[in-house]
Design a protein around this motif. Structure first.
Motif, PDB file in Angstrom:
ATOM      1  N   TYR A 172      63.456  42.291  -4.882  1.00 10.58           N
ATOM      2  CA  TYR A 172      63.845  42.465  -6.099  1.00 10.58           C
ATOM      3  C   TYR A 172      62.897  41.601  -7.210  1.00 10.58           C
ATOM      4  O   TYR A 172      63.270  41.601  -8.349  1.00 10.58           O
ATOM      5  CB  TYR A 172      65.277  42.244  -6.462  1.00 10.58           C
ATOM      6  N   GLU A 173      62.027  40.787  -6.428  1.00 12.04           N
ATOM      7  CA  GLU A 173      61.251  40.012  -7.486  1.00 12.04           C
ATOM      8  C   GLU A 173      60.266  40.868  -8.172  1.00 12.04           C
ATOM      9  O   GLU A 173      59.650  41.752  -7.816  1.00 12.04           O
ATOM     10  CB  GLU A 173      60.503  38.827  -6.517  1.00 12.04           C
ATOM     11  N   LEU A 174      60.118  40.648  -9.599  1.00  7.69           N
ATOM     12  CA  LEU A 174      59.504  41.391 -10.476  1.00  7.69           C
ATOM     13  C   LEU A 174      57.930  40.804 -10.562  1.00  7.69           C
ATOM     14  O   LEU A 174      57.573  39.880 -10.614  1.00  7.69           O
ATOM     15  CB  LEU A 174      59.936  41.202 -11.973  1.00  7.69           C
ATOM     16  N   ASP A 175      56.866  42.054 -10.325  1.00 10.58           N
ATOM     17  CA  ASP A 175      55.679  41.672 -10.448  1.00 10.58           C
ATOM     18  C   ASP A 175      55.217  41.314 -12.013  1.00 10.58           C
ATOM     19  O   ASP A 175      56.119  41.795 -12.899  1.00 10.58           O
ATOM     20  CB  ASP A 175      54.716  42.911 -10.018  1.00 10.58           C
ATOM     21  N   ASN A 176      53.983  41.154 -12.240  1.00  7.35           N
ATOM     22  CA  ASN A 176      53.695  41.011 -13.648  1.00  7.35           C
ATOM     23  C   ASN A 176      53.779  41.930 -14.643  1.00  7.35           C
ATOM     24  O   ASN A 176      54.049  41.827 -15.672  1.00  7.35           O
ATOM     25  CB  ASN A 176      52.270  40.306 -13.687  1.00  7.35           C
ATOM     26  N   GLU A 177      53.358  43.329 -14.090  1.00  7.00           N
ATOM     27  CA  GLU A 177      53.551  44.456 -14.788  1.00  7.00           C
ATOM     28  C   GLU A 177      54.999  44.740 -15.338  1.00  7.00           C
ATOM     29  O   GLU A 177      55.380  45.178 -16.277  1.00  7.00           O
ATOM     30  CB  GLU A 177      52.834  45.585 -14.155  1.00  7.00           C
ATOM     31  N   SER A 178      55.885  44.520 -14.335  1.00  7.51           N
ATOM     32  CA  SER A 178      57.090  44.643 -14.611  1.00  7.51           C
ATOM     33  C   SER A 178      57.783  43.479 -15.673  1.00  7.51           C
ATOM     34  O   SER A 178      58.863  43.715 -16.441  1.00  7.51           O
ATOM     35  CB  SER A 178      58.321  44.709 -13.395  1.00  7.51           C
ATOM     36  N   LYS A 179      57.456  42.414 -15.500  1.00  4.14           N
ATOM     37  CA  LYS A 179      57.812  41.421 -16.422  1.00  4.14           C
ATOM     38  C   LYS A 179      57.367  41.698 -17.758  1.00  4.14           C
ATOM     39  O   LYS A 179      58.038  41.397 -18.763  1.00  4.14           O
ATOM     40  CB  LYS A 179      57.290  39.963 -15.826  1.00  4.14           C
ATOM     41  N   GLU A 180      56.063  42.318 -17.709  1.00  6.92           N
ATOM     42  CA  GLU A 180      55.377  42.447 -19.135  1.00  6.92           C
ATOM     43  C   GLU A 180      56.270  43.575 -19.756  1.00  6.92           C
ATOM     44  O   GLU A 180      56.872  43.744 -21.047  1.00  6.92           O
ATOM     45  CB  GLU A 180      54.114  42.824 -19.119  1.00  6.92           C
ATOM     46  N   ALA A 181      56.703  44.615 -18.973  1.00 11.68           N
ATOM     47  CA  ALA A 181      57.318  45.716 -19.324  1.00 11.68           C
ATOM     48  C   ALA A 181      59.045  45.362 -19.898  1.00 11.68           C
ATOM     49  O   ALA A 181      59.365  45.685 -20.801  1.00 11.68           O
ATOM     50  CB  ALA A 181      57.830  46.670 -18.430  1.00 11.68           C
ATOM     51  N   ASN A 182      59.642  44.400 -19.182  1.00  9.90           N
ATOM     52  CA  ASN A 182      60.672  43.796 -19.395  1.00  9.90           C
ATOM     53  C   ASN A 182      60.819  42.955 -20.602  1.00  9.90           C
ATOM     54  O   ASN A 182      61.861  43.305 -21.596  1.00  9.90           O
ATOM     55  CB  ASN A 182      61.448  43.038 -18.337  1.00  9.90           C
ATOM     56  N   LEU A 183      60.017  42.455 -21.094  1.00 12.68           N
ATOM     57  CA  LEU A 183      59.737  41.365 -22.133  1.00 12.68           C
ATOM     58  C   LEU A 183      59.481  42.565 -23.398  1.00 12.68           C
ATOM     59  O   LEU A 183      60.410  42.397 -24.553  1.00 12.68           O
ATOM     60  CB  LEU A 183      58.437  40.818 -21.902  1.00 12.68           C
TER      61      LEU A 183
END
Length: 693
Positions: A172-183
Motif C-alpha cells: 500500500y506504499e505509494l509510488d511517486n506517480e501516485s503521490k503526485e496524483a493524490n496531491l
C-alpha cells in the motif's frame, strides 16, 4: 481427360481451397503473443477456471481479461494485477516474455516454488508484489538488474542483497506517480469545496487519511499552497489551448461585486458553443478591482484580459450590468479593438443584462408601495423575533383553516433584491387573516395593534404582487446560464410593456388594481422605454429569428430576412443567387394565392428553407441547441451563424454565479488569503469543472 480424373482434380483443388480459408480465418482470429503467454501462465495453475474464467483462447487480445491491462495502441500487456484470487501452482517462467509489463501484482495467493529468473527480462517493470504466497528461496540477485523498479514487495523472503532489502515496501506504499496524483486530487478537493489550506493540519482529517492508508503522508500547508501555483500554471496552459481551439465566436459577461469584507472584485466569464452544441461558460478572470470604478478603469481591465488570452479575433459581444459607466466603457473597448486589430465590431457589441434592466424598472415601480412593504416587514420582524408570538401565529393559522399541518412564518426579504420582496408578499398574503387576528388578540394586542395592516394595505400589496408576478417569472426565465437566453430579450421587453399598459388601463386578468399600482406601472414603462434600443438590438433580434420556438411568419421577422442573408454572405461565405425577398408574407405560402410564388422561392437556399421550416413556432422544442445540432446538416452555413449568435447570453447571470461561488473564499474567515490566491482558486474551480466534462 477422363471424367473420373477431372473430378479427382477438382476435389483436390476444393480441399486445398478449404484448407487455405481455414488457415486464413484462423490467422485472422489468432490470439496475440502476449495472450498466449498468459494462457501458458494459467496452465501452470491448479485451479485456473475457478478464478480466471474470462481468459479465453478464442479472444483476439487479452486486454479485456480480468486483471489485465494493455497499451491502447499496441495491445501489449502492461499490467497483470490478480491479487487475492487464491491462485494455486507455480509462477510460470513464461511471464518473462511479457517484455512491456510494468506492474506484476500476485500477492496474497497460494503460489509455490521459486521466483522465475526470467523476471529479469521485464526491463520496464516498476512494481512487483509477491507477498503472502508460499514461494521458496531467496530473491534472485538477477532482479537487481531491473533499474526501473520502484516497489518490490516480497516480505516473506530473505534477500541476499542489502540494496534489494532497502527496496522492500508494503503493497500500500505509494509510488511517486501516485503521490503526485493524490496531491493534485487534494488541490482539486480544496478548490471545488472551498476548503482552507490548514485542512491538512486538522487532526480529524489527518486521522481519516491515516485510517484510509497508514503510509500516506499529508503535505504541509506550505506545500499545498505551493502546489496551488503549480496546479494553476498547468491548468492555465490547458485552458489557453482550449480557448485557442474554439472554432466559433465567443462572448464575455462582466459584473462587479463588493464582498462581505467590503472589497471590490470584477469577474469576467467566457461563453461559447462547442462542437457538440453544448453551451460552455467558464470564469475567465476574477480580479480585485479597487476604486475608482469608472469607464477608463473598467475598459482597461477588460482590454487587458482580452489581449492576454489572445481572443480578440473571436470576441463577438460583451454582456454587462446596467451600471452607468458600462456604456462608455464598452465604446472604448469596441473602438480600441476595431482600431488595433481592424475588426468590424458594431454598436450591438454591448448587450445589457435583461435581469438588471428588470431590476431597475421594478425598483422605480416599487417606490410607490414603500409604506405598505415597510409595514409588512415590521410585523414579520415582530412575529419572527418572538417564540410566543410565533406559537400563537401557528395556532391561529390552524384554527382559521389557513394551514392543516406545520406552519412556516413567511420569511423577510433582502431589501436590495426585489424578487425576495415579491416572495415575501406572496407568502404573507395567504396569512392576512392570521395577521389581523394576531394583532387583535388580547394576548398581543398592546404590542401589535399599531402594526396591523388595513384592508386597503393588503389590497395594495395584492395588486403589487399580481403586477410583479410576470416580471418575477421573466427574471427566472432569463436567469439560466446553461441555456440560451438572448432570444428572450425582445419577448420580455414586449411582454412587460403590455403588462404596464394593461395595468394602467385596469385590464389585468386578476380583476382589480389600485391607483398606486397604476402609478407603479407608469414608472416601470418609462424605465423600460429607456432601454428599448438595448433590448431590441440586432443581436437579440437575430437570436429570436434563429430560435425555432418563435414564428418567423410576422412582417417584422420577414424584414430581417435580407439582413440575415447579407450577414451569411459577408461573414460566412453563403453562396446564393436569390434576389431580395418578395413582398408577400410567409403565411401567403400556405394560401392559394401564394402558390405561384412558392415555385419561385421554395428551397432556393438555406435562408428560404429555414423560413419555410420555422414559419410556425415549434413549442415542442425544449433544447434549442439540440435542435440546431440535429439540423446542422440541413443548414450547414446558417448553423454556423446560429452557433455564433445563440452563445451570447441575455443576462450576466454567469458572472453573478461566480460571485455566489466565491463566498467560501472571500469572507472574514479567510482574511489571510491573498488576492492572487483567490483569483487562482476561483479560476481553477471553474476550469477543473470544464476539464472534467
Amino acid at each position: 481427360m477422363t471424367p473420373p480424373m477431372a473430378f479427382r482434380r477438382f476435389g483436390l483443388a476444393a480441399h486445398l481451397y478449404a484448407l487455405v480459408v481455414v488457415l486464413l480465418v484462423g490467422y485472422a482470429h489468432a490470439l496475440t503473443h502476449d495472450g498466449q503467454i498468459l494462457l501458458r501462465f494459467k496452465a501452470n495453475l491448479l485451479n485456473p477456471e475457478d478464478v480466471l474464467p474470462s481468459w479465453n483462447k478464442s479472444d483476439d487480445t487479452p486486454c479485456a481479461w480480468v486483471g489485465v491491462r494493455c497499451n491502447a495502441n499496441t495491445s501489449r500487456v502492461t499490467y497483470l494485477n490478480i491479487p487475492y484470487k487464491r491462485l494455486s501452482g507455480s509462477i510460470s517462467a513464461e511471464l518473462g516474455k511479457l517484455t512491456q509489463l510494468r506492474r506484476l501484482v500476485l500477492h496474497e495467493n497460494r503460489l509455490v516454488g521459486p521466483i522465475p529468473l526470467s523476471i529479469r527480462n521485464l526491463t520496464f517493470l516498476r512494481t512487483l508484489y509477491l507477498r503472502g504466497n508460499a514461494l521458496s528461496g531467496n530473491i534472485p540477485d538477477e532482479l537487481g538488474e531491473l533499474m526501473n523498479i520502484e516497489v518490490l514487495n516480497t516480505l516473506r523472503f530473505m534477500s541476499s542483497r542489502r540494496d534489494f532489502c532497502a527496496k522492500v515496501m508494503d503493497p500500500y506504499e505509494l509510488d511517486n506517480e501516485s503521490k503526485e496524483a493524490n496531491l493534485n486530487a487534494l488541490v482539486a478537493f480544496v478548490m471545488d469545496h472551498q476548503q482552507a489550506f490548514n485542512l491538512v493540519e486538522n487532526e480529524t482529517f489527518r486521522s481519516l487519511c491515516r485510517r484510509l492508508n497508514p503510509h500516506y503522508s499529508l503535505p504541509s500547508r506550505q506545500t499545498l499552497t505551493r502546489s496551488l501555483s503549480d496546479h494553476f500554471e498547468r491548468a492555465l496552459l490547458q485552458f489557453r489551448s482550449t480557448i485557442d481551439s474554439i472554432k466559433g465566436a465567443i462572448a464575455l459577461t462582466q459584473d462587479c461585486w463588493s464582498s462581505r469584507v467590503m472589497r471590490g472584485y470584477m469577474v469576467i466569464t467566457v461563453q461559447w458553443i462547442d462542437e457538440e452544441w453544448k453551451l460552455q461558460s467558464v470564469v475567465l478572470e476574477f480580479r480585485y478591482f479597487p476604486p475608482p470604478h469608472n469607464q477608463h478603469t473598467t475598459s482597461d481591465l477588460i482590454l487587458s484580459v482580452v489581449k492576454d488570452y489572445n481572443m480578440w479575433s473571436k470576441i463577438k459581444a460583451i454582456i454587462s450590468d446596467s451600471g452607468g459607466e458600462m456604456p462608455p466603457a464598452m465604446v472604448i473597448v469596441r473602438e480600441n479593438l476595431n482600431d488595433q486589430y481592424s475588426l468590424r465590431l458594431e454598436d450591438g457589441f454591448h448587450i445589457r443584462c435583461i435581469c438588471h434592466v428588470i431590476n431597475r424598472a421594478v425598483y422605480d415601480a416599487t417606490h410607490f408601495i414603500k409604506k405598505e412593504v415597510q409595514m409588512l416587514r415590521q410585523i414579520l420582524k415582530a412575529v419572527r423575533g418572538s417564540v410566543a408570538i410565533r406559537v400563537k401565529f401557528s395556532e391561529l393559522a390552524v384554527v382559521l383553516g389557513v394551514s392543516k399541518g406545520r406552519v412556516e412564518v413567511p420569511g423577510l426579504d433582502m431589501e436590495t433584491r426585489w424578487n425576495t420582496m415579491f416572495t415575501m408578499i406572496d407568502q404573507s398574503f395567504q396569512y392576512r387573516g392570521v395577521f389581523s387576528a394576531l394583532c387583535n388578540s388580547e394576548e398581543f394586542c398592546d404590542r401589535l395593534a399599531n402594526m396591523a395592516l388595513s384592508d386597503m394595505d393588503w389590497r395594495v400589496l395584492k395588486s403589487c404582487k399580481d403586477f410583479l408576478q410576470s416580471a418575477y417569472h421573466c427574471t427566472v426565465a432569463a436567469s439560466g446560464r446553461d441555456y440560451i437566453s438572448l432570444s428572450l430579450q425582445p419577448l420580455i421587453y414586449k411582454h412587460l410593456l403590455t403588462l404596464c399598459e394593461k395595468t394602467r388601463s385596469g385590464q389585468l386578468d386578476t380583476g382589480f388594481t389600485t391607483p398606486i399600482i397604476k402609478q407603479a406601472a407608469t414608472a416601470m414603462e418609462l424605465k423600460l422605454l429607456k432601454y428599448s434600443a438595448n433590448l431590441n438590438c440586432q443581436a437579440s433580434k437575430m437570436a429570436l429569428l434563429l430560435d425555432p420556438r418563435s414564428s418567423n411568419a410576422s412582417s417584422e421577422t420577414m424584414e430581417l430576412k435580407d439582413q440575415l442573408r447579407f450577414i451569411l454572405t459577408m461573414d460566412y461565405g453563403l453562396c446564393s443567387e436569390v434576389q431580395p425577398s418578395p413582398t408577400f408574407g410567409v403565411f401567403d405560402l400556405f394560401a392559394g394565392e401564394g402558390d405561384s410564388a412558392i415555385e419561385n422561392v421554395a428551397h432556393t437556399d438555406e435562408v428560404d428553407d429555414f423560413f419555410m421550416l420555422t414559419a410556425k413556432a415549434d413549442r415542442r422544442v425544449s433544447d434549442v441547441l439540440l435542435w440546431w445540432k440535429q439540423h446542422s446538416n440541413r443548414f450547414p452555413t446558417l448553423s454556423l451563424m446560429a452557433r455564433d449568435t445563440l452563445m451570447i447570453q441575455g443576462s450576466s447571470v454567469a458572472s453573478e454565479s461566480a460571485f455566489s461561488e466565491s463566498g467560501g473564499f472571500v469572507c472574514p474567515d479567510r482574511s489571510k488569503l491573498s488576492d492572487e490566491n483567490i483569483e487562482m482558486m476561483m479560476k481553477l474551480k471553474s476550469w477543473n469543472r470544464l476539464f472534467r466534462e
